[in-house]
Design an enzyme around this catalytic site. Structure first.
Site, PDB file in Angstrom:
ATOM      1  N   CYS A 287      15.494  18.629 -17.946  1.00 49.34           N
ATOM      2  CA  CYS A 287      15.385  19.042 -19.349  1.00 49.34           C
ATOM      3  C   CYS A 287      16.446  18.348 -20.199  1.00 49.34           C
ATOM      4  O   CYS A 287      17.630  18.326 -19.842  1.00 49.34           O
ATOM      5  CB  CYS A 287      15.591  20.565 -19.400  1.00 49.34           C
ATOM      6  SG  CYS A 287      15.636  21.201 -21.049  1.00 49.34           S
TER       7      CYS A 287
ATOM      8  N   CYS B   8      21.648  24.287 -23.860  1.00 51.94           N
ATOM      9  CA  CYS B   8      20.857  25.521 -23.918  1.00 51.94           C
ATOM     10  C   CYS B   8      21.370  26.544 -22.906  1.00 51.94           C
ATOM     11  O   CYS B   8      21.882  26.186 -21.859  1.00 51.94           O
ATOM     12  CB  CYS B   8      19.410  25.136 -23.591  1.00 51.94           C
ATOM     13  SG  CYS B   8      18.321  26.495 -23.248  1.00 51.94           S
TER      14      CYS B   8
ATOM     15  N   CYS C 140      18.973  27.986 -18.623  1.00 50.35           N
ATOM     16  CA  CYS C 140      19.170  27.710 -17.186  1.00 50.35           C
ATOM     17  C   CYS C 140      20.627  27.311 -16.966  1.00 50.35           C
ATOM     18  O   CYS C 140      21.276  26.829 -17.885  1.00 50.35           O
ATOM     19  CB  CYS C 140      18.371  26.491 -16.736  1.00 50.35           C
ATOM     20  SG  CYS C 140      16.624  26.530 -17.058  1.00 50.35           S
TER      21      CYS C 140
ATOM     22  N   CYS D  31      10.033  23.591 -22.580  1.00 52.66           N
ATOM     23  CA  CYS D  31      10.909  24.339 -21.686  1.00 52.66           C
ATOM     24  C   CYS D  31      10.301  24.282 -20.290  1.00 52.66           C
ATOM     25  O   CYS D  31       9.138  24.648 -20.102  1.00 52.66           O
ATOM     26  CB  CYS D  31      11.032  25.784 -22.146  1.00 52.66           C
ATOM     27  SG  CYS D  31      11.887  26.808 -20.940  1.00 52.66           S
TER      28      CYS D  31
ATOM     29  N   GLN E  23       7.270  42.103 -14.418  1.00 52.84           N
ATOM     30  CA  GLN E  23       8.161  41.105 -13.804  1.00 52.84           C
ATOM     31  C   GLN E  23       7.795  39.712 -14.314  1.00 52.84           C
ATOM     32  O   GLN E  23       6.617  39.378 -14.389  1.00 52.84           O
ATOM     33  CB  GLN E  23       7.999  41.143 -12.278  1.00 52.84           C
ATOM     34  CG  GLN E  23       8.481  42.418 -11.646  1.00 52.84           C
ATOM     35  CD  GLN E  23       9.975  42.381 -11.329  1.00 52.84           C
ATOM     36  OE1 GLN E  23      10.677  41.421 -11.651  1.00 52.84           O
ATOM     37  NE2 GLN E  23      10.457  43.431 -10.715  1.00 52.84           N
TER      38      GLN E  23
ATOM     39  N   TYR F 240      13.961  54.588  -9.162  1.00 50.73           N
ATOM     40  CA  TYR F 240      14.045  53.498 -10.156  1.00 50.73           C
ATOM     41  C   TYR F 240      12.711  52.735 -10.176  1.00 50.73           C
ATOM     42  O   TYR F 240      12.678  51.509 -10.030  1.00 50.73           O
ATOM     43  CB  TYR F 240      15.177  52.525  -9.824  1.00 50.73           C
ATOM     44  CG  TYR F 240      16.516  53.154  -9.564  1.00 50.73           C
ATOM     45  CD1 TYR F 240      17.404  53.401 -10.608  1.00 50.73           C
ATOM     46  CD2 TYR F 240      16.915  53.496  -8.264  1.00 50.73           C
ATOM     47  CE1 TYR F 240      18.647  53.965 -10.366  1.00 50.73           C
ATOM     48  CE2 TYR F 240      18.154  54.068  -8.019  1.00 50.73           C
ATOM     49  CZ  TYR F 240      19.012  54.301  -9.064  1.00 50.73           C
ATOM     50  OH  TYR F 240      20.241  54.846  -8.808  1.00 50.73           O
TER      51      TYR F 240
ATOM     52  N   GLU G 246      11.780  57.518 -12.531  1.00 50.79           N
ATOM     53  CA  GLU G 246      12.245  56.500 -13.476  1.00 50.79           C
ATOM     54  C   GLU G 246      12.755  57.193 -14.744  1.00 50.79           C
ATOM     55  O   GLU G 246      12.185  58.194 -15.191  1.00 50.79           O
ATOM     56  CB  GLU G 246      11.055  55.557 -13.777  1.00 50.79           C
ATOM     57  CG  GLU G 246      11.105  54.772 -15.056  1.00 50.79           C
ATOM     58  CD  GLU G 246      12.209  53.728 -15.094  1.00 50.79           C
ATOM     59  OE1 GLU G 246      12.427  53.027 -14.108  1.00 50.79           O
ATOM     60  OE2 GLU G 246      12.860  53.644 -16.155  1.00 50.79           O
TER      61      GLU G 246
ATOM     62  N   ASP H 270      15.283  50.506  -6.211  1.00 46.96           N
ATOM     63  CA  ASP H 270      15.317  49.216  -6.920  1.00 46.96           C
ATOM     64  C   ASP H 270      16.106  49.423  -8.215  1.00 46.96           C
ATOM     65  O   ASP H 270      15.537  49.413  -9.309  1.00 46.96           O
ATOM     66  CB  ASP H 270      13.865  48.754  -7.208  1.00 46.96           C
ATOM     67  CG  ASP H 270      13.808  47.406  -7.909  1.00 46.96           C
ATOM     68  OD1 ASP H 270      14.860  46.743  -8.037  1.00 46.96           O
ATOM     69  OD2 ASP H 270      12.701  47.008  -8.339  1.00 46.96           O
TER      70      ASP H 270
ATOM     71  N   CYS I 198      19.006  43.415  -7.689  1.00 42.93           N
ATOM     72  CA  CYS I 198      19.135  42.207  -8.513  1.00 42.93           C
ATOM     73  C   CYS I 198      20.601  41.822  -8.670  1.00 42.93           C
ATOM     74  O   CYS I 198      20.918  40.937  -9.458  1.00 42.93           O
ATOM     75  CB  CYS I 198      18.456  42.405  -9.863  1.00 42.93           C
ATOM     76  SG  CYS I 198      19.018  43.867 -10.728  1.00 42.93           S
TER      77      CYS I 198
END
Ligand SMILES: C[S@@+](CC[C@H](N)C(=O)[O-])C[C@H]1O[C@@H](n2cnc3c(N)ncnc32)[C@H](O)[C@@H]1O
Length: 466
Positions: free
Chosen positions: A81, A87, A90, A169, A293, A322, A343, A391, A418
């Site tokens: 890119c 930017c 990423c 992108c 997601q 969660y 949740e 999660d 995560c």
């Protein structure tokens, strides 16, 4: 001025240094030393020798700006890119994909040992993507004008609100580039005002594009400040004439001076109010406001791994703490007697109930509330889980929840995470509560960035040979 006597070495702000990069930081940045003083350098890779300018000095570490790579790592590659360096979308494009995957595996290995203090754990190599580009099914970009008055659409530069204009992108689906081009043309042609966040004036704030990867359905959302959108029919025609397969064009109204992208009100300008997509066999309706997601391909990999680790035989009660919009719960429901999803966000639970109904799933029940409060209530009612899936968000699980789960004594726990650091902390707590971590599988949900998603299989210690 600007000099610091730290750990018996003198470092000077804005001075140039040549350093050897010895390690990688959490964000994939290079980590090296000036004598004993640790310096983080974005864009530098392990084993490289680099020239840096020391731009920040904190008490325990500094930040260096990469000036030149003097000897480069075998893992270095040319970013695809052209706006990559400016930017903030990423941060690992300068590293080969193979090296990105090793970095993610090593990151998990490091925290499991250092923070989790766990031994004898099988940590698998990170599951990567066949094509680690164009994977995002959703992109939302700010719209504005640069100092020359030209229309710009793109990600913000790192740690700023300057929009870096982009034509293309590489991590979003290709349809996004086409939509952005048309929207820019529409703004220029009809002199539409773009939003100015400082004065809370102007009209077009953001463009969001969502695509169903299995259904190929495309939704375009124009986020506006104010209810009216001039030349909206022209926008619809321009999008339809130039881009094949647009199923839904929506105006989302957000009048607040806020960083939150979407407002609560939507008006359909063309086509359907929602698009659909599938994860595995399950169909989901996606509105501008729904959580879904962003990497459809790897989500299926992640959920299948969670299902494999849960190893359900069909007669189990499962808790999905969660649970978001219930996507993992639906996956688990295929092989369980009953799944209870918990949740905190009421709208997510509404979506979860609707998703279950639309997929004719009858063995799920969804509960609004904090997992750490609702799960003990279920247990008090005499409902006990054989398998628990968690999660949590980045901050990990509430410790009290881990205690409640352990006290209930399920056979297995599957932890989807995560954030490797909070995962390692929680696995250590669970080990002390009698749950042994058996296997860890990192999955690359966000190629070209440093994010790592992980699925972990734990079993009650007395069931395994310790
Ligand atoms: C990483 S997401 C998981 C979503 C879902 N499992 C999925 O795969 O789409 C974490 C979810 O936990 C929810 N959450 C945060 N704190 C919570 C709490 N204390 N109790 C229950 N849910 C919570 C968030 O709203 C979010 O939906």
């Amino acid at each position: 001025m600007g000099k610091n006597n730290i750990l018996n070495c003198t470092v000077e702000k804005n001075k140039e240094y040549i350093i050897k990069i010895e390690n990688s930081g959490h964000q994939g940045e290079g980590v090296g030393k000036i004598d004993n003083f640790t310096v983080f350098v974005e864009g530098a890779l392990k084993d490289e020798t680099v020239k840096i300018k020391l731009i920040k000095i904190n008490k325990n570490y500094g930040v260096g700006k990469l000036i030149e790579v003097l000897s480069s790592s075998e893992s270095r590659t040319e970013p695809v890119c052209s706006t990559y360096k400016r930017c903030g979308g990423c941060n690992l494009q300068h590293s080969t994909y193979e090296a990105q995957l090793s970095f993610k595996t090593e990151r998990v290995r490091d925290v499991i040992k250092r923070i989790g203090k766990l031994e004898d754990v099988k940590i698998h190599n990170t599951i990567g993507m066949e094509n680690p580009y164009n994977y995002r099914n959703k992109v939302q970009l700010p719209v504005g004008k640069n100092k020359d008055g030209e229309v710009v659409v793109g990600f913000y530069a790192p740690r700023s609100h300057d929009i870096i204009n982009m034509e293309c992108c590489y991590i979003q689906d290709e349809v996004g580039d086409k939509v952005i081009k048309v929207v820019k043309e529409w703004i220029k042609k009809f002199n539409i005002e773009t939003y100015d966040e400082k004065t809370n004036s102007g009209i077009v704030r953001h463009i969001m594009i969502r695509k169903g990867f299995k259904t190929e359905e495309v939704m375009v959302v124009v986020v506006t400040n104010g209810n009216s959108i001039p030349y909206s029919e022209e926008l619809v025609s321009m999008l339809k004439d130039n881009i094949e397969g647009i199923d839904s064009i929506i105006q989302n109204i957000n009048n607040k001076q806020t960083n939150v992208i979407l407002g609560q009100k939507c008006k359909t300008l063309y086509g359907k109010d929602t698009i659909t997509d599938f994860i595995g066999e399950f169909k989901f309706n996606i509105s501008p406001l729904s959580f879904f997601q962003v990497n459809s391909i790897q989500t299926e990999v992640l959920y299948n791994k969670a299902l494999e680790y849960a190893d359900l035989q069909g007669d189990e009660i499962v808790f999905d703490a969660y649970c978001g919009t219930g996507t993992i719960s639906l996956f688990l429901s295929q092989n369980a007697k009953k799944v209870y999803g918990v949740e905190i966000i009421p709208q997510a639970i509404q979506n979860a109930i609707k998703n279950a109904e639309e997929n004719n799933v009858t063995n799920t029940e969804f509960i609004v509330g904090e997992a750490e409060n609702e799960i003990p209530k279920l247990i008090e009612k005499g409902i006990k889980a054989d398998v628990v899936v968690v999660d949590p968000p980045r901050k990990g699980c509430e410790e009290s929840l881990l205690h409640s789960i352990a006290k209930m004594s399920p056979k297995k726990i599957v932890y989807v995470s995560c954030d490797p650091a909070t995962l390692a902390r929680d696995l250590n707590i669970l080990q002390q509560l009698g749950y042994k971590t058996l296997e860890i599988q990192p999955v690359d949900m966000f190629p070209q960035t440093a994010h790592v998603e992980t699925v972990v299989k734990l079993e009650k210690a007395k069931l395994v040979n310790l």
